[in-house]
Design a protein around this motif. Structure first.
Motif, PDB file in Angstrom:
ATOM      1  N   VAL A  20      26.125  31.413  32.478  1.00  0.00           N
ATOM      2  CA  VAL A  20      26.381  30.158  33.182  1.00  0.00           C
ATOM      3  C   VAL A  20      26.911  30.476  34.574  1.00  0.00           C
ATOM      4  N   GLY A  21      26.318  29.851  35.593  1.00  0.00           N
ATOM      5  CA  GLY A  21      26.704  30.091  36.973  1.00  0.00           C
ATOM      6  C   GLY A  21      25.795  31.057  37.694  1.00  0.00           C
ATOM      7  N   MET A  22      24.953  31.770  36.967  1.00  0.00           N
ATOM      8  CA  MET A  22      23.984  32.681  37.582  1.00  0.00           C
ATOM      9  C   MET A  22      22.670  31.918  37.746  1.00  0.00           C
ATOM     10  N   HIS A  23      22.252  31.684  38.978  1.00  0.00           N
ATOM     11  CA  HIS A  23      21.141  30.772  39.252  1.00  0.00           C
ATOM     12  C   HIS A  23      19.784  31.401  38.977  1.00  0.00           C
ATOM     13  N   ALA A  24      19.667  32.701  39.060  1.00  0.00           N
ATOM     14  CA  ALA A  24      18.373  33.337  38.835  1.00  0.00           C
ATOM     15  C   ALA A  24      18.595  34.709  38.223  1.00  0.00           C
ATOM     16  N   GLY A  25      17.618  35.137  37.413  1.00  0.00           N
ATOM     17  CA  GLY A  25      17.687  36.459  36.821  1.00  0.00           C
ATOM     18  C   GLY A  25      18.551  36.504  35.573  1.00  0.00           C
TER      19      GLY A  25
ATOM     20  N   ARG B 181      31.295  35.610  28.739  1.00  0.00           N
ATOM     21  CA  ARG B 181      30.182  34.879  29.333  1.00  0.00           C
ATOM     22  C   ARG B 181      29.393  34.141  28.253  1.00  0.00           C
ATOM     23  N   GLN B 182      28.910  32.924  28.645  1.00  0.00           N
ATOM     24  CA  GLN B 182      28.086  32.090  27.778  1.00  0.00           C
ATOM     25  C   GLN B 182      26.682  31.991  28.369  1.00  0.00           C
ATOM     26  N   ALA B 183      25.667  32.045  27.504  1.00  0.00           N
ATOM     27  CA  ALA B 183      24.287  31.928  27.976  1.00  0.00           C
ATOM     28  C   ALA B 183      24.025  30.509  28.464  1.00  0.00           C
ATOM     29  N   ALA B 184      23.405  30.390  29.639  1.00  0.00           N
ATOM     30  CA  ALA B 184      23.145  29.069  30.221  1.00  0.00           C
ATOM     31  C   ALA B 184      22.180  28.258  29.370  1.00  0.00           C
ATOM     32  N   ALA B 185      21.300  28.930  28.612  1.00  0.00           N
ATOM     33  CA  ALA B 185      20.306  28.208  27.811  1.00  0.00           C
ATOM     34  C   ALA B 185      20.944  27.400  26.695  1.00  0.00           C
ATOM     35  N   TYR B 186      22.175  27.724  26.298  1.00  0.00           N
ATOM     36  CA  TYR B 186      22.820  27.028  25.179  1.00  0.00           C
ATOM     37  C   TYR B 186      24.085  26.297  25.625  1.00  0.00           C
ATOM     38  N   ALA B 187      24.254  26.123  26.917  1.00  0.00           N
ATOM     39  CA  ALA B 187      25.419  25.410  27.427  1.00  0.00           C
ATOM     40  C   ALA B 187      25.219  23.903  27.290  1.00  0.00           C
ATOM     41  N   VAL B 188      26.318  23.163  27.237  1.00  0.00           N
ATOM     42  CA  VAL B 188      26.286  21.702  27.137  1.00  0.00           C
ATOM     43  C   VAL B 188      26.007  21.141  28.521  1.00  0.00           C
ATOM     44  N   ARG B 189      24.883  20.401  28.638  1.00  0.00           N
ATOM     45  CA  ARG B 189      24.499  19.853  29.938  1.00  0.00           C
ATOM     46  C   ARG B 189      24.697  18.349  29.996  1.00  0.00           C
ATOM     47  N   GLU B 190      24.360  17.665  28.924  1.00  0.00           N
ATOM     48  CA  GLU B 190      24.398  16.206  28.926  1.00  0.00           C
ATOM     49  C   GLU B 190      25.534  15.721  28.040  1.00  0.00           C
ATOM     50  N   PRO B 191      26.303  14.744  28.483  1.00  0.00           N
ATOM     51  CA  PRO B 191      27.393  14.212  27.656  1.00  0.00           C
ATOM     52  C   PRO B 191      26.853  13.397  26.492  1.00  0.00           C
ATOM     53  N   GLY B 192      27.619  13.372  25.411  1.00  0.00           N
ATOM     54  CA  GLY B 192      27.267  12.566  24.255  1.00  0.00           C
ATOM     55  C   GLY B 192      26.392  13.257  23.242  1.00  0.00           C
TER      56      GLY B 192
ATOM     57  N   VAL C  55      27.836  36.591  19.807  1.00  0.00           N
ATOM     58  CA  VAL C  55      27.139  35.621  18.960  1.00  0.00           C
ATOM     59  C   VAL C  55      25.672  35.585  19.376  1.00  0.00           C
ATOM     60  N   TYR C  56      24.772  35.686  18.371  1.00  0.00           N
ATOM     61  CA  TYR C  56      23.330  35.671  18.597  1.00  0.00           C
ATOM     62  C   TYR C  56      22.705  34.546  17.774  1.00  0.00           C
ATOM     63  N   THR C  57      21.503  34.135  18.194  1.00  0.00           N
ATOM     64  CA  THR C  57      20.709  33.228  17.365  1.00  0.00           C
ATOM     65  C   THR C  57      20.079  34.014  16.227  1.00  0.00           C
ATOM     66  N   GLU C  58      19.421  33.306  15.312  1.00  0.00           N
ATOM     67  CA  GLU C  58      18.747  33.999  14.215  1.00  0.00           C
ATOM     68  C   GLU C  58      17.657  34.928  14.721  1.00  0.00           C
ATOM     69  N   GLY C  59      17.082  34.607  15.861  1.00  0.00           N
ATOM     70  CA  GLY C  59      16.046  35.465  16.430  1.00  0.00           C
ATOM     71  C   GLY C  59      16.584  36.606  17.267  1.00  0.00           C
ATOM     72  N   GLY C  60      17.915  36.725  17.424  1.00  0.00           N
ATOM     73  CA  GLY C  60      18.504  37.828  18.171  1.00  0.00           C
ATOM     74  C   GLY C  60      18.732  37.542  19.638  1.00  0.00           C
ATOM     75  N   ASP C  61      18.666  36.277  20.048  1.00  0.00           N
ATOM     76  CA  ASP C  61      18.895  35.930  21.450  1.00  0.00           C
ATOM     77  C   ASP C  61      20.401  35.798  21.691  1.00  0.00           C
ATOM     78  N   PRO C  62      20.985  36.505  22.685  1.00  0.00           N
ATOM     79  CA  PRO C  62      22.434  36.396  22.924  1.00  0.00           C
ATOM     80  C   PRO C  62      22.831  34.982  23.326  1.00  0.00           C
ATOM     81  N   VAL C  63      23.895  34.472  22.690  1.00  0.00           N
ATOM     82  CA  VAL C  63      24.398  33.133  22.961  1.00  0.00           C
ATOM     83  C   VAL C  63      25.733  33.184  23.694  1.00  0.00           C
ATOM     84  N   TRP C  64      26.650  34.053  23.218  1.00  0.00           N
ATOM     85  CA  TRP C  64      28.001  34.081  23.791  1.00  0.00           C
ATOM     86  C   TRP C  64      28.570  35.483  23.649  1.00  0.00           C
ATOM     87  N   VAL C  65      28.875  36.125  24.779  1.00  0.00           N
ATOM     88  CA  VAL C  65      29.660  37.360  24.774  1.00  0.00           C
ATOM     89  C   VAL C  65      31.112  36.908  24.703  1.00  0.00           C
ATOM     90  N   CYS C  66      31.702  37.017  23.535  1.00  0.00           N
ATOM     91  CA  CYS C  66      32.962  36.331  23.222  1.00  0.00           C
ATOM     92  C   CYS C  66      34.039  36.641  24.254  1.00  0.00           C
TER      93      CYS C  66
END
Length: 621
Positions: free
Chosen positions: A555-560, A598-609, A584-595
């Motif tokens: 999160v915060g890294m715009h490219a790459g 850093r948090q992966a931008a693909a799984y961050a909360v973007r929309e409220p509610g 923390v990884y997904t079932e497919g092995g994609d990194p979600v959160w380096v505890c």
């Protein structure tokens, strides 16, 4: 000190750190009415000196009349006999002190000193004294004196012999010690060194010594009742003191190597038994003021046999080379070399201890405490603020490092060259490094600008850790995966996962708080994840160790994308902590959160509610 005056009176004086009221002694002809030399304190406590019988050496088996007797003089204030020093002077009447009389009085004073030294421990007064007897002259003399000095005290004397099994005739030594114990009517314990301690190593004598003291400590603890104090008595004498001093000088010792052995001490960590019990074990060396020649003179006068260990003639060991080559050459320059150097060490000891206390105080002020509930810190690592060490003058740097090394390895002498080399390397250490070997099983590591927010540390620039090989250099209070951890599924419906010292909770929120409120929480060990993005990869997520080559877009890294190993490096996580860092990884092995980092931008909360999954680490007892 034995000092004659013109009336044939001998004053017995002792040099020590404590002042006691004891009587002076008169030397009178055998036909005078004589009594035992017993001090007022002996009468009060029930301890008494051995009988002044036999041909001047207190031999209970002799039928000859005594060469002299002892009687009381009015008590005077003199030093307590912790480190006995004796000499004779010629009186004005022309009387001289014979060697027999001198040794006899030394035996009387030694027996009294033993009884007072044991009784002087106060609440730590021992109930059991375990004499370590090898069968040689020193330990045989020790056992005879313990038997005489402590027979009227509350202490029980036991005899223990450890067979190292490295000589074919070692069984004869054990039989000789057992026979002596039976003659003195003392209980005997025969032990054998375990096979693990007999394994040939580079420094086999050190391995044998650690194994021997471990067996002695286990035996002493078994003999004493819970809450009592047990003592291991050894026959170390002035010759051993001088040999140790010369060996330390040859190796290039630091100042601590000049003070030698102390009469009372505790066992070093490697020599302690594995299973601790509610019994304190102390190490006692009551013969440090006696030379080997005096000990053998007494045994010969008693007609007491002893065994000679042929391994003491093996000059492949440094101690034997010092004993048989160096000490005789020094004796050619000064006849009383052993006694003189042993006395010098007694004089140096308080000065060295005062200087060491200064270094210990400086170390305490510079040390940083990093509590970790699930990691035992005792005798494992010492962590110091590097800036405080660098700002100190060189002599204080060496002293602080020597104090830290002594805490980790009490039975190892460190050389001044190793201290100087480490000080030189620390001057140029401008980034995190380590663990790097130092000496023995000790290593050192530097942590450059540790992330204080992640580990709840005070803001410091650099830290240095002196630690044992295989232990954590910096046992910070952070979640770590146990050794051998594979993976653990975390259902998206919510669960709680327990690890040593920490708990990871996963809670599902259908109505989460606002995005601004979620981002405002400064606690680094929690994260909010978009539930819909996670469900697209399965019904659960996994907790696994960091896989350095995997990439994610924080999160915060715009490219790459960025590799996990670069995230750990850029966030200044020490290399010793990276292998077990939780991710923390997904079932497919994609990194979600380096505890915590850093948090992966693909799984961050973007929309409220939208529904979210909150992961939170919490310390637990």
């Amino acid at each position: 000190m034995l000092r004659w005056n013109g009336c044939g009176v001998c004053d017995v004086m002792a040099v020590g750190t404590e002042v006691r009221r004891v009587p002076s002694l008169d030397i009178v002809p055998p036909d005078t009415n004589c009594v035992d030399a017993v001090s007022n304190e002996h009468n009060r406590t029930g301890h008494r000196a051995p009988q002044a019988s036999g041909p001047g050496l207190g031999n209970p088996d002799s039928t000859k009349s005594p060469a002299f007797c002892i009687r009381h003089r009015p008590p005077q204030w003199i030093g307590a006999p912790y480190a006995l020093r004796f000499r004779t002077q010629l009186g004005s009447a022309g009387q001289t002190m014979t060697p027999t009389a001198s040794l006899h009085h030394r035996l009387v004073c030694l027996a009294g000193a033993m009884a007072r030294s044991v009784a002087g421990q106060g609440d730590r007064s021992p109930a059991v004294v375990l004499a370590a007897v090898s069968g040689g002259a020193d330990s045989t003399f020790l056992l005879r004196m313990l038997h005489q000095a402590l027979q009227d005290t509350a202490c029980t004397v036991h005899v223990c012999h450890v067979d190292h099994g490295y000589r074919q005739d070692s069984a004869a030594d054990a039989a000789s010690v057992k026979s002596l114990a039976a003659r003195l009517n003392l209980p005997f314990h025969g032990l054998e060194l375990p096979d693990a301690d007999r394994t040939p190593v580079r420094n086999r004598q050190a391995r044998w010594r650690e194994g021997r003291y471990r067996l002695l400590a286990e035996t002493a603890r078994r003999l004493a009742a819970p809450g009592q104090t047990a003592v291991i008595a050894t026959g170390h004498h002035a010759g051993d003191q001088v040999e140790t001093l010369l060996m330390n000088l040859i190796r290039g010792t630091h100042l601590s190597g000049l003070r030698g052995m102390e009469e009372w001490s505790t066992l070093a960590a490697p020599c302690r038994p594995i299973r601790q019990a509610d019994v304190e074990v102390l190490l006692w060396r009551p013969l440090l003021a006696w030379t080997p020649d005096d000990i053998r003179s007494c045994l010969k006068a008693w007609n007491e046999r002893w065994e000679e260990d042929r391994s003491n003639l093996d000059e492949s060991h440094l101690r034997n080379r010092v004993r048989h080559r160096l000490v005789p050459q020094l004796a050619a320059l000064r006849t009383d070399t052993v006694g003189f150097l042993a006395n010098q060490m007694e004089l140096w000891r308080p000065d060295i201890q005062a200087l060491e206390q200064i270094h210990a105080d400086n170390l305490a002020q510079s040390e940083l405490s990093l509590p970790q509930p699930d990691v035992p810190r005792a005798n494992q690592s010492v962590i110091i603020r590097l800036s405080a060490l660098r700002d100190a003058p060189p002599w204080q740097q060496r002293g602080m490092l020597a104090q830290a090394a002594t805490r980790l390895h009490r039975n190892r002498q460190i050389s001044a060259a190793r201290l100087n080399e480490l000080c030189r390397q620390l001057k140029t250490a401008d980034r995190s490094c380590g663990p790097r070997p130092w000496f023995g099983d000790l290593c050192w590591s530097v942590w450059h600008r540790p992330p204080a927010r992640v580990f709840d540390l005070p803001v410091v620039k650099d830290l240095i850790s002196l630690h044992k090989r295989g232990t954590m250099p910096f046992p910070v209070n952070a979640p770590r995966l146990p050794p051998g951890w594979r993976h653990a599924p975390i259902p998206l419906a919510g669960t709680e996962l327990r690890l040593p010292g920490w708990t990871l909770s996963a809670i599902r929120y259908e109505r989460p708080p606002s995005v601004s409120k979620m981002r405002a929480d400064p606690y680094p060990w929690h994260v909010y994840l978009d539930l819909a993005s996670l469900e697209a990869h399965g019904n659960s997520i996994r907790l696994e160790p960091a896989m350095p080559q995997l990439r994610l877009q924080p999160v915060g890294m715009h490219a790459g994308q960025k590799q996990i190993r670069h995230i750990l490096r850029d966030d200044r996580i020490h290399v010793s902590l990276r292998a077990d860092w939780p991710v923390v990884y997904t079932e497919g092995g994609d990194p979600v959160w380096v505890c915590g980092l850093r948090q992966a931008a693909a799984y961050a909360v973007r929309e409220p509610g939208r529904p979210v999954l909150r992961l939170r680490w919490c310390p637990c007892p």
